[in-house]
Design a protein around this motif. Structure first.
Motif, PDB file in Angstrom:
ATOM      1  N   PRO A 239      -6.025  33.828  -4.669  1.00 20.13           N
ATOM      2  CA  PRO A 239      -7.382  33.686  -4.733  1.00 20.13           C
ATOM      3  C   PRO A 239      -8.341  34.994  -5.176  1.00 20.13           C
ATOM      4  O   PRO A 239      -8.079  35.922  -4.925  1.00 20.13           O
ATOM      5  N   THR A 240      -9.467  34.601  -6.022  1.00 22.50           N
ATOM      6  CA  THR A 240     -10.166  35.707  -6.984  1.00 22.50           C
ATOM      7  C   THR A 240     -11.460  35.414  -6.813  1.00 22.50           C
ATOM      8  O   THR A 240     -11.810  34.187  -7.053  1.00 22.50           O
ATOM      9  N   LEU A 241     -12.124  36.614  -6.530  1.00 23.35           N
ATOM     10  CA  LEU A 241     -13.848  36.416  -6.887  1.00 23.35           C
ATOM     11  C   LEU A 241     -13.935  37.652  -7.786  1.00 23.35           C
ATOM     12  O   LEU A 241     -13.531  38.703  -7.813  1.00 23.35           O
ATOM     13  N   VAL A 242     -14.690  37.149  -8.836  1.00 28.45           N
ATOM     14  CA  VAL A 242     -15.241  38.060  -9.695  1.00 28.45           C
ATOM     15  C   VAL A 242     -16.818  38.251  -9.490  1.00 28.45           C
ATOM     16  O   VAL A 242     -17.550  37.222  -9.654  1.00 28.45           O
ATOM     17  N   HIS A 293     -15.323  35.324   0.976  1.00 30.53           N
ATOM     18  CA  HIS A 293     -14.260  35.071  -0.016  1.00 30.53           C
ATOM     19  C   HIS A 293     -12.864  35.516   1.024  1.00 30.53           C
ATOM     20  O   HIS A 293     -11.984  34.825   1.156  1.00 30.53           O
ATOM     21  N   MET A 294     -13.066  36.782   1.512  1.00 33.77           N
ATOM     22  CA  MET A 294     -11.663  37.268   2.115  1.00 33.77           C
ATOM     23  C   MET A 294     -11.434  36.585   3.580  1.00 33.77           C
ATOM     24  O   MET A 294     -10.421  36.387   3.807  1.00 33.77           O
ATOM     25  N   GLN A 295     -12.354  36.271   4.231  1.00 29.73           N
ATOM     26  CA  GLN A 295     -12.441  35.672   5.399  1.00 29.73           C
ATOM     27  C   GLN A 295     -11.817  34.212   5.259  1.00 29.73           C
ATOM     28  O   GLN A 295     -11.083  33.506   6.202  1.00 29.73           O
ATOM     29  N   GLY A 296     -12.388  33.636   4.233  1.00 27.04           N
ATOM     30  CA  GLY A 296     -11.711  32.133   3.938  1.00 27.04           C
ATOM     31  C   GLY A 296     -10.302  32.108   3.855  1.00 27.04           C
ATOM     32  O   GLY A 296      -9.792  31.515   3.964  1.00 27.04           O
ATOM     33  N   VAL A 297      -9.688  33.156   2.602  1.00 28.87           N
ATOM     34  CA  VAL A 297      -8.403  33.389   2.523  1.00 28.87           C
ATOM     35  C   VAL A 297      -7.789  33.699   4.010  1.00 28.87           C
ATOM     36  O   VAL A 297      -6.673  33.179   4.291  1.00 28.87           O
ATOM     37  N   ASP A 298      -8.204  34.553   4.695  1.00 27.66           N
ATOM     38  CA  ASP A 298      -7.406  34.848   5.996  1.00 27.66           C
ATOM     39  C   ASP A 298      -7.367  33.573   7.021  1.00 27.66           C
ATOM     40  O   ASP A 298      -6.500  33.272   7.580  1.00 27.66           O
TER      41      ASP A 298
END
Length: 308
Positions: A239-242, A293-298
């Motif tokens: 999963p990537t955020l640019v 972004h990161m909490q969604g991945v977690d």
């Protein structure tokens, strides 16, 4: 044209009056041997929390991230590891290697010959993975800015099992068709490279903020050596955020757009009012985007509760 783009990484980020590193400077600085290098880092937060690895750009030590970003991420429940890349800050330095003769290396680069580089971006990515091994981190959110974004992209492509997610900030794949810096940005580069009083003052301000101008030539060779990484970037599956600045004249917005285009399923966020820097007025929204972004991945990694 391509040389101008890569050269512009030496200008890094404008020194802003509101920048603070007081909190970071108060945290213990640790040094571990990783991948044969002494790698310096600071660890914020509690082991066991979801971890973020922060990788800075050309000639920049970890304190260039500043207090606002580091504390903002820590306060949102993350353990934050900020490291000095090799040849920067308190990590192993390559001063004995000397300085590259830029005009000669540029000429070789332009005609497609290998440049002389004391290390590569791939080496720097391997340093980060080795540090994760020492810290017993199975994986982490990998965040990189500018050249640090290139290193982060390499980690996500080559070590997907160690990459929980990727955040690539104001960076590039190095594709040669992308636009070069603006004329105004070129003038800034030329001004920084001179021996004028203004250039000397700018260098002094950069050093105060946490930059090491003397290593920039060597790290630029690592960027030159990596060339166009588009094919490798296109293999990234994490999963990537640019994130990119709408007014970035050093690495113009199409670089961020192309990075997002290469990474399937990635999210692109372009901030108006942001150049090749991390402006105070943009940080709250940027931190929100990064945290979401990161909490969604977690959350996606946590098994759902069974229904009785």
């Amino acid at each position: 044209m391509r040389f101008l783009l890569l050269s512009f990484l030496v200008c890094a980020y404008p020194v802003r009056a509101e920048f603070s590193r007081e909190y970071l400077d108060q945290q213990p600085l640790e040094v571990s041997t990783a991948n044969g290098m002494s790698i310096a880092y600071r660890s914020l937060g509690v082991p066991g929390q979801p971890t973020i690895i922060m990788i800075m750009g050309l000639g920049a030590s970890h304190v260039v991230w500043g207090d606002a970003i580091a504390q903002g991420l820590q306060s949102n429940g993350f353990r934050v590891i900020l490291l000095d890349n090799r040849d920067t800050g308190a990590s192993t330095r390559f001063d004995d290697w000397g300085q590259p003769t830029l005009w000669w290396q540029v000429l070789k680069f332009q005609v497609g010959l290998p440049v002389d580089a004391p290390y590569t971006l791939r080496d720097m990515a391997a340093d980060t993975i080795a540090l994760m091994d020492i810290l017993e981190l199975q994986d982490a959110h990998i965040v990189g800015a500018s050249m640090g974004g290139m290193i982060a992209q390499i980690i996500a492509a080559r070590y997907p099992e160690r990459t929980r997610s990727l955040v690539s900030i104001m960076s590039t794949t190095g594709a040669p068709h992308l636009p070069p810096p603006s004329t105004e940005a070129s003038k800034l580069l030329l001004g920084t490279a001179t021996d004028s009083d203004e250039a000397a003052e700018r260098r002094a301000a950069m050093v105060l903020r946490g930059f090491y101008p003397e290593v920039m030539g060597r790290q630029m060779m690592a960027v030159f050596e990596s060339g166009d990484r588009s094919k490798e970037v296109a293999t990234i599956s994490r999963p990537t955020l640019v994130i990119h600045g709408g007014q970035d004249t050093l690495i113009p917005p199409p670089h961020g757009e192309y990075t997002a285009e290469m990474i399937k399923g990635s999210e692109l966020v372009v901030f108006n009012g942001m150049g090749h820097d991390l402006p105070e007025e943009i940080l709250p929204e940027m931190l929100t985007k990064m945290t979401q972004h990161m909490q969604g991945v977690d959350r996606a990694r946590i098994p759902p509760l069974s229904v009785k």
